[in-house]
Design a protein around this motif. Structure first.
Motif, PDB file in Angstrom:
ATOM      1  N   PHE A 183       1.068  -1.194   0.209  1.00  0.00           N
ATOM      2  CA  PHE A 183      -0.068   0.527  -0.247  1.00  0.00           C
ATOM      3  C   PHE A 183       1.190   1.469   0.153  1.00  0.00           C
ATOM      4  N   ASP A 184       0.348   2.180  -0.472  1.00  0.00           N
ATOM      5  CA  ASP A 184       1.025   3.611  -0.667  1.00  0.00           C
ATOM      6  C   ASP A 184       1.142   4.255   0.586  1.00  0.00           C
ATOM      7  N   VAL A 185      -0.837   4.307   1.362  1.00  0.00           N
ATOM      8  CA  VAL A 185      -0.936   5.300   3.149  1.00  0.00           C
ATOM      9  C   VAL A 185      -1.637   3.981   3.469  1.00  0.00           C
ATOM     10  N   VAL A 186      -0.769   4.165   4.732  1.00  0.00           N
ATOM     11  CA  VAL A 186      -1.375   3.634   5.290  1.00  0.00           C
ATOM     12  C   VAL A 186      -2.031   4.298   7.031  1.00  0.00           C
ATOM     13  N   ILE A 207       5.159  -3.995   4.154  1.00  0.00           N
ATOM     14  CA  ILE A 207       3.529  -3.259   3.400  1.00  0.00           C
ATOM     15  C   ILE A 207       4.017  -2.024   2.387  1.00  0.00           C
ATOM     16  N   ARG A 208       6.013  -1.806   2.070  1.00  0.00           N
ATOM     17  CA  ARG A 208       6.015  -0.635   1.424  1.00  0.00           C
ATOM     18  C   ARG A 208       5.870   0.370   1.583  1.00  0.00           C
ATOM     19  N   ALA A 209       4.111   0.930   3.099  1.00  0.00           N
ATOM     20  CA  ALA A 209       3.868   2.184   2.634  1.00  0.00           C
ATOM     21  C   ALA A 209       4.784   3.712   2.743  1.00  0.00           C
ATOM     22  N   LYS A 210       4.116   4.398   1.959  1.00  0.00           N
ATOM     23  CA  LYS A 210       5.596   5.670   1.692  1.00  0.00           C
ATOM     24  C   LYS A 210       4.840   6.548   3.071  1.00  0.00           C
ATOM     25  N   LYS A 211       3.490   6.277   3.526  1.00  0.00           N
ATOM     26  CA  LYS A 211       3.590   7.204   4.903  1.00  0.00           C
ATOM     27  C   LYS A 211       2.399   6.988   4.971  1.00  0.00           C
ATOM     28  N   VAL A 212       2.503   6.562   6.592  1.00  0.00           N
ATOM     29  CA  VAL A 212       1.546   6.285   7.313  1.00  0.00           C
ATOM     30  C   VAL A 212       1.171   7.677   8.251  1.00  0.00           C
ATOM     31  N   GLN A 234       9.006   7.815   7.565  1.00  0.00           N
ATOM     32  CA  GLN A 234       6.858   8.220   6.773  1.00  0.00           C
ATOM     33  C   GLN A 234       6.012   8.733   7.726  1.00  0.00           C
ATOM     34  N   ALA A 235       6.021   8.240   9.061  1.00  0.00           N
ATOM     35  CA  ALA A 235       4.703   8.215   9.740  1.00  0.00           C
ATOM     36  C   ALA A 235       4.922   9.972  10.484  1.00  0.00           C
TER      37      ALA A 235
END
Length: 238
Positions: free
Chosen positions: A114-117, A150-155, A197-198
């Motif tokens: 996902f890109d964003v979580v 999961i490779r999220a770019k932004k959390v 990223q968070a």
């Protein structure tokens, strides 16, 4: 979210209050309106524009308890906001009663990226007497999973709610749980400090009875709308 049971303590001031807290916790549990998770899809695709893969994970607030349908809940309202700018491919992984530990176990089974979580956790960790250091460690473990496999770019990590403001909770139980919620929220802020990223999103809702669900413990559709708009702003800025 689950209603509080026996109250664990790591604070000396709780000890003389413990009999009252236990009694109040039992009364709250007995009188609790057990609202269901709303009906509706938990995975979908909506909107037009650049592709955005979105995951929402957490407890009953993430699942939308307090709303009648998923369209009125956090996931539906957030997707509605984002679909104005993106083609949103979204998934909801949330269950009433889940703690941070439960969510980690659940997300380990995901095979998607996902890109964003967006996460919403902490209330059940408070009522299960998870201390700040353990909560902080588990949140770091969760963030490692989200930004790794999961490779999220932004959390976007939703802050632990101000439980002293929950209408369903009497005093002094509300105050005690509120103090523990504040401690865990500080642990949450510490945890995300090591993850660029968070972002931490504090939810400081105005004092409006319309923002609480009938159980006095969960958000109403109006509160989910405010929450979704704040999240959409953060995501769109990124």
């Amino acid at each position: 979210m689950t209603m509080p049971s026996l109250i664990g303590t790591d604070q000396i001031l709780r000890i003389p209050l413990l009999p009252i807290l236990v009694l109040q916790g039992l009364v709250v549990r007995r009188n609790a309106q057990l609202l269901p998770e709303p009906a509706g899809p938990r995975v979908g695709r909506d909107g037009r524009g650049p592709r955005l893969r979105l995951l929402i994970a957490g407890d009953s607030s993430a699942a939308g308890v307090g709303a009648g349908t998923q369209n009125q809940a956090l996931a539906g309202q957030l997707v509605s906001q984002l679909a104005k700018h993106y083609t949103v491919e979204w998934r909801l992984e949330a269950t009433t009663g889940h703690t941070t530990k439960d969510t980690i176990h659940r997300l380990h089974a995901l095979q998607e990226q996902f890109d964003v979580v967006v996460t919403a956790l902490g209330v059940n960790d408070v009522t299960r007497a998870v201390n700040r250091s353990r909560f902080e460690y588990q949140q770091k473990e969760l963030l490692t999973l989200l930004t790794g496999p999961i490779r999220a770019k932004k959390v976007i990590v939703t802050g632990v709610p101000q439980m002293e403001r929950f209408p369903a909770l009497p005093q002094p139980l509300a105050w005690v749980l509120g103090q523990q919620a504040a401690r865990l929220d500080q642990g949450l802020k510490n945890a995300i400090a090591g993850f660029p990223q968070a972002r931490h999103l504090s939810l400081d809702f105005p004092d409006d009875p319309a923002l609480a669900a009938p159980d006095g413990y969960h958000p109403s559709p109006k509160a989910y709308e405010i929450w979704a708009k704040k999240l959409a702003q953060l995501i769109h800025q990124a």
